[in-house]
Design an enzyme around this catalytic site. Structure first.
Site, PDB file in Angstrom:
ATOM      1  CG  HIS A 165      -5.053  12.846  -6.647  1.00  0.00           C
ATOM      2  ND1 HIS A 165      -4.403  11.815  -6.375  1.00  0.00           N
ATOM      3  CD2 HIS A 165      -6.000  12.653  -7.430  1.00  0.00           C
ATOM      4  CE1 HIS A 165      -4.888  10.908  -7.230  1.00  0.00           C
ATOM      5  NE2 HIS A 165      -5.725  11.421  -7.605  1.00  0.00           N
ATOM      6  CG  ASP A 177     -18.625  -0.177  11.105  1.00  0.00           C
ATOM      7  OD1 ASP A 177     -19.600   0.858  11.198  1.00  0.00           O
ATOM      8  OD2 ASP A 177     -18.487  -1.522  11.362  1.00  0.00           O
TER       9      ASP A 177
END
Length: 456
Positions: A166, A399
């Site tokens: 993180h 995508d």
């Protein structure tokens, strides 16, 4: 049922900058002891093992390398000092560093793992690479920041799995990196960056002078040892997804406003989080678990600080800043109030109030950073609930040339007390998908309470 074919380190192109050092600021330091964020993105893309090996994998490797040229810290390492009195942790990339990419094939049922029903959480770790081990070098522990995996389900689809520390970056940063990789893979080159895409910004000076605040936090966090990450299996959990259609969201908003007509604005996020939180709390007693009727329930609401006027940074942090820049706050409600029949309304009112008075209040957002740690310590021992993901930063939109993702799973939920994920629905009605990870018995109770709460 899942076979690893190879694991290889993907470097940025040879012409990339030879070295880049990024200091950790306050927003990064606070995540040092936190477990990695683990995500899976599933795509419908029927192809054979031969096509996967000869076309898909080479393209993924090439596009990842091109993307890393613009995201060098992703291929770098966290340097955690052995003598924490003399230096602080930092992120460093040097020529030769790589991002590890694992290639695998799975015989698991693609429709089963990408369904919405309750599914055994343990099976999903097949599609996620473990973080590389810690090593020691000179005066530092060296911790890789990311691990990636592409898993083929022959004839059905592909899963992209990623784990990241993180301290590398928050959701907006990681989604930006994966989206850039996906866009580069789709077009077969780095036109994604040549066609006006804003490059990531790593300059910590956008925060102004935060050294005193960062030093104060480091003086506390340096006493927490950096430990290797491990998968939390067996999880003893199942995970399921639930769709909130636009009509459901309207029902929830109307219910809140009919009970609390004085509320000026109630957001889609507020009702989605409130409905899920209250249902999780109610599911404990319904599943026969022991609860503290006089206890306090807490929901932790993160908020992206980029581009947002605030009390700390002027001008605001640029939207292309790569790292951590999260504000937000904690919302508390008495357990008995949240578990009551009108618990959803109480939760929605409390969340809406926090958003109005802190997140959307310039004077209060990012206020009193040097007191955040002491405020968070007050949460120890309380029943906390987290929110991960955001429709604004939705990985399912990345995508790779295979279309929009079929399913997004956040596995890091398995390591927290309880939490929820939130992303856009693949349906065209603009709804949301809520995900959660619970014990099997509690998930059964939660599902009933969640669905019953939409019947008005």
């Amino acid at each position: 049922m899942t076979t690893v074919l190879e694991t290889t380190g993907i470097p940025p192109p040879l012409e990339s900058v030879a070295e880049l050092t990024v200091p950790l600021c306050f927003f990064d330091i606070m995540w040092l002891p936190f477990h990695p964020i683990r995500r899976l993105i599933f795509y419908n893309h029927p192809c054979t093992e031969e096509e996967f090996s000869t076309a898909v994998v080479p393209n993924l490797k090439h596009s990842l390398s091109l993307t890393l040229k613009h995201y060098l810290p992703v291929a770098g390492n966290l340097l955690y000092p052995l003598d924490t009195d003399k230096s602080q942790a930092l992120i460093r990339y040097v020529s030769g560093d790589t991002a590890p990419l694992t290639i695998a094939v799975s015989l698991r049922d693609f429709d089963e793992v990408t369904g919405s029903h309750a599914r055994d959480s343990d099976q999903f770790y097949d599609f996620l690479p473990p973080m590389p081990p810690l090593v020691e070098e000179e005066n530092y522990k060296i911790a890789p920041l990311i691990a990636l995996q592409a898993t083929l389900f022959p004839g059905r689809g592909i899963c992209i799995g990623l784990s990241n520390h993180h301290c590398l970056g928050d959701a907006r940063s990681v989604v930006g990196f994966v989206s850039a990789w996906a866009g580069t893979n789709k077009c077969g080159g780095d036109e994604h960056f040549k066609n006006g895409s804003t490059p990531p910004l790593f300059d910590r000076s956008v925060f102004g002078d935060m050294k005193g605040i960062s030093d104060k936090l480091w003086s506390t966090m340096r006493n927490v040892p950096l430990t290797p990450s491990r998968f939390p299996v067996p999880t003893n959990r199942v995970r399921a997804s639930f769709t909130l259609h636009q009509s459901d969201i309207k029902v929830l908003k109307d219910l809140v406003l009919s009970n609390k007509p004085g509320l000026v604005y109630i957001s889609t996020f507020a009702v989605a989080a409130a409905h899920t939180w209250s249902a999780v709390v109610k599911s404990a007693a319904a599943a026969g678990e022991e609860v503290d009727e006089d206890g306090t329930e807490v929901i932790l609401i993160p908020a992206d600080g980029r581009g947002r006027p605030n009390a700390l940074v002027d001008p605001p942090v640029p939207v292309n800043y790569f790292g951590n820049c999260l504000g937000g706050g904690a919302v508390t409600v008495e357990h008995k109030k949240l578990a009551a029949e009108e618990g959803f309304v109480a939760a929605a009112e409390a969340i809406a109030d926090m958003i109005k008075n802190r997140v959307n209040n310039k004077e209060n957002f990012l206020k009193d950073l040097d007191n955040w740690l002491s405020e968070m310590s007050k949460m120890v021992g309380l029943s906390t609930f987290g929110v991960s993901g955001s429709p604004k930063f939705d990985l399912s939109n990345a995508d790779f040339g295979w279309g929009k993702a079929r399913r997004l799973e956040v596995l890091s939920m398995d390591e927290e007390k309880y939490s929820m994920t939130l992303c856009n629905s693949p349906d065209s009605d603009g709804g949301l998908v809520v995900g959660t990870s619970l014990s099997e018995k509690r998930m059964e109770a939660f599902a009933t309470i969640f669905e019953d709460g939409l019947k008005f």
